[in-house]
Scaffold this active site. Sequence first.
Site, short mmCIF file in Angstrom:
data_model
loop_
_atom_site.label_atom_id
_atom_site.label_comp_id
_atom_site.label_asym_id
_atom_site.label_seq_id
_atom_site.Cartn_x
_atom_site.Cartn_y
_atom_site.Cartn_z
N THR A 201 58.85 60.26 1.95
CA THR A 201 59.60 59.92 0.92
C THR A 201 60.14 61.28 0.44
OG1 THR A 201 57.64 60.37 -0.53
CG2 THR A 201 57.89 58.20 0.55
N SER A 332 79.88 70.37 21.84
CA SER A 332 80.29 71.80 21.16
C SER A 332 81.26 72.34 22.23
CB SER A 332 79.18 72.42 20.77
OG SER A 332 80.02 73.79 20.30
N LYS A 338 74.58 72.01 23.60
CA LYS A 338 74.26 71.25 22.54
C LYS A 338 74.91 69.77 22.57
CE LYS A 338 75.46 71.78 17.52
NZ LYS A 338 76.00 70.72 16.98
#
Length: 487
Positions: A201, A332, A338
């Site tokens: 939370t 990328s 990536k």
Amino acid sequence: MSKQYNIEDMETKEKIMKTRVEHDSIGTKEVPAEAYYGVQTLRAAENFYITGMNMHPELINSVAQIKKAAAITNFEVGRLDKKRTDAIVRACDEIIAGRLHDQFIVDPIQGGAGTSLNMNANEVIANRAIEILGGRKGDYSIVNPNDHVNYGQSTNDVFPSCGRITALKLLNRAKEQLERLYGALMEKAEEFDDVIKMGRTQLQDAVPIRLGQEFRAYATAIRRDITRFEHAKEEMSSLNLGGTAIGTGLNADVQYLQKVVKNIALVSGLDLVQSYDLIDATQNLDGYTSISGAVKTCAVNLSKMSNDLRLMSSGPRAGLGEINLPARQNGSSIMPGKVNPVIPEVVNQVAFNIIGNDMTIAMATEAGQLELNAFEPIIFYNLFQSIETLTFAVHTLVDNCITGITANREHCRNMVENSVGIITAICPHVGYEKAAVLAKEAILTGASVRSLILRDKLLGEEELNVILNPYSMTEPGISGEELLDNI
């Protein structure tokens, strides 16, 4: 070097250069001889080059369905002869089948409350009907765009009705994709039901939750969206067709007024009814605001879920790394290996656009004056875009993301066991004050809550295992105390 034309090129060029002269209340104008559209359409195309885009194909189909139903109805009530009726119906059927769409040249955003689209349809249908009857395009003594194709109608009941029919078709498609998404999320809820992870939370550790519970919550939200879409479909199924200019039915045969919506329902295969109050239905467009709100709410739910997916999959080493999203493409041009969460990202962007469209629709709905709202073109442009992009976004979300998600089970469990958040489950057994002291020490030293409890002999290992059982911490009605009683 000059361009060389072959014979076919020369014939095409000559054909394009040929024109016919048409007139309207503004004056005369040359129209390409082979064009099915006429002078009013051409003026509109010149006046409203706004988006550079064509009318939505389903809107074109919908207006053709309305014109077909109107011709059938006018024949049934004795207002149109069989020869012209058959030719108009055949021309409409060709449009509905996908032909002549390139002849609808007016911009989606246009002044005149949709008159340009209505006349574009009237002229294309009339000229094709003329051809069918053996005449030459532009000879409106055979079939007239206004007197025959548009008989008993006004832009002000045709345009809103074809917009609603189009929205209804698009909503049906969107709902199908949402049903698929709901099913995919429920499958993941079952698959991940035993995956314990840390609930958060305000992005801080809270208490444990099962990954399956999170996916079931997503599915529940989508189920509400499906219900909203059902209500939206009901909004769109009510037409003001037959009301003509302002809802009073001026120039429409009484029998036509009673039959036309039934006939458009038959032609379209959709559940359509005539609006209870045709004047209200012509004046007030709050139904579009309502449906746009349903689409926006769904987009917000999808975007929030996409945010969660991106966050839970972040890393994969230095982020949360609780789930793995399917690798869809390189992430990328400079960082090897990536992989980005491109599917949730595109869903986010669709949602942003839908939220903006909703504001436009609200302002256009509010801007109506007295007996007519002139701004339905911008409402339709944005509403159709919203529904359709949401449909496509959900489709790619299901196929290219949700179905391929996997869970990092051990990593999730380790984060739970090393989190201070599990102290909440211990609290009823050691007291709030002691639990707070343990939590603070765990945060400062990095020691696990489990090790500190065992160190201080506050609970035995067997008791602790029961209290920290994943289901006792994540399922309402199953408490650690109840489990302890059964040891």
